[in-house]
Design an enzyme around this catalytic site. Sequence first.
Site, PDB file in Angstrom:
ATOM      1  N   LYS A 193      -6.395  45.594  39.519  1.00 20.59           N
ATOM      2  CA  LYS A 193      -7.108  45.099  38.340  1.00 20.59           C
ATOM      3  C   LYS A 193      -7.129  46.349  37.391  1.00 20.59           C
ATOM      4  CE  LYS A 193     -11.423  45.498  40.885  1.00 20.59           C
ATOM      5  NZ  LYS A 193     -11.956  44.504  41.767  1.00 20.59           N
ATOM      6  N   LYS A 252      -0.017  49.333  45.188  1.00 21.06           N
ATOM      7  CA  LYS A 252      -1.049  48.341  45.394  1.00 21.06           C
ATOM      8  C   LYS A 252      -1.194  47.525  43.976  1.00 21.06           C
ATOM      9  CE  LYS A 252      -5.335  47.608  47.446  1.00 21.06           C
ATOM     10  NZ  LYS A 252      -6.662  48.390  47.974  1.00 21.06           N
ATOM     11  N   LYS A 302     -12.796  59.606  41.728  1.00 21.58           N
ATOM     12  CA  LYS A 302     -13.564  59.035  40.649  1.00 21.58           C
ATOM     13  C   LYS A 302     -14.179  60.402  39.668  1.00 21.58           C
ATOM     14  CE  LYS A 302     -14.811  54.738  42.277  1.00 21.58           C
ATOM     15  NZ  LYS A 302     -16.017  53.849  42.639  1.00 21.58           N
TER      16      LYS A 302
END
Length: 337
Positions: A205, A202, A120
């Site tokens: 979203k 995977k 992140k």
Amino acid sequence: MAEAAQSTRKKIIFSGIQPTGTFTLGNYLGAVKNWGPLQDEYFCYYSIVNMHAITVRQDPKLLRENTLAAYALLLACGIDPQKSVAFIQSHVKTHAELSWVLSCFCQFGELSRMTQFKDKSAKHPEDINAGLFTYPVLMAADILLYQADLVPVGIDQKQHLELARNVAQRFNSVYGNTFTLPDGYIPKLAAKVMSLQDPTKKMSKSDENPKACIAILDKPETIIKKFKSAVTDSEAVVAYREGKDGINNLMSIYSAVTGKGFEEIEQEFVGKGYGDFKVAVGEAVVDELRPVRERFDELMKNKDYLETCYREGAAKAEAFSQRTLDKVHKKIGFFAK
Ligand code: TRP
């Protein structure tokens, strides 16, 4: 209820979900769908973790809406607020309080090694805030406050869970038994859902390709369309085999929603093309998600009911977690006013 949980020694489950808007078919089949059946066997706490969400910049109005929607979706997916404790993290102040104490038992070095922090901060170099760094400490507080035995999490959260366990162990070894050591939990029927466009990744979203991901609240036409354009292979045989990632993924999804085994599915589609198979998977998913969407729409029209539920949830969560926090405070040398 908390008393009952302890006296009958039902195991305690805790899990948190970020209110980031879209719930995917992956979140649903891999996690939330399987949480409903756990409610009878375990004592469950489920929290919409809006405090974790603000580690990246959020639009306040959107965060408010998404938090309520995520809460409604949790109920729509089968979490019964009478059986489980379903609450919104920021409503229960013990989370922030325990988080501070635990942060004094976490090392800078171990937090620096967290993969999610590294990822992140690479993604948002303009905002590497302290919350992003201490995110796993807050998550440890979430789990440890409820003396959770089991934590259903995906593979990407395993390192954080391990940290929670280590902190608990460290605290216990200094102050005596205070926290239950949590274990990960993967429900037997959980399906791992991959991207429809790149089945080696995977389903996410945040995928740039909107066709890669099915959102639980997608319209039926959209769902069918996305399945029709799912990436497969050129063999035209519906079979679960190595090297057939796309078909394997569609078969897993079909199996998870219909309950059929892989052999049964292979039989069903002998002599049929991928076109038929894709539509069948799409329709099965639409059927599966329809009641969820209907319940969701109904709940969102009934804000008073939602409010009653999240308030009651917060009160129950607070009552239980305060006992853990009091114990902690006493052990470390804080006294009550
Ligand atoms: N970090 C988790 C995620 O992003 C969400 C979360 C917060 C959580 N607190 C938790 C999950 C406690 C399990 C237990 O998915």
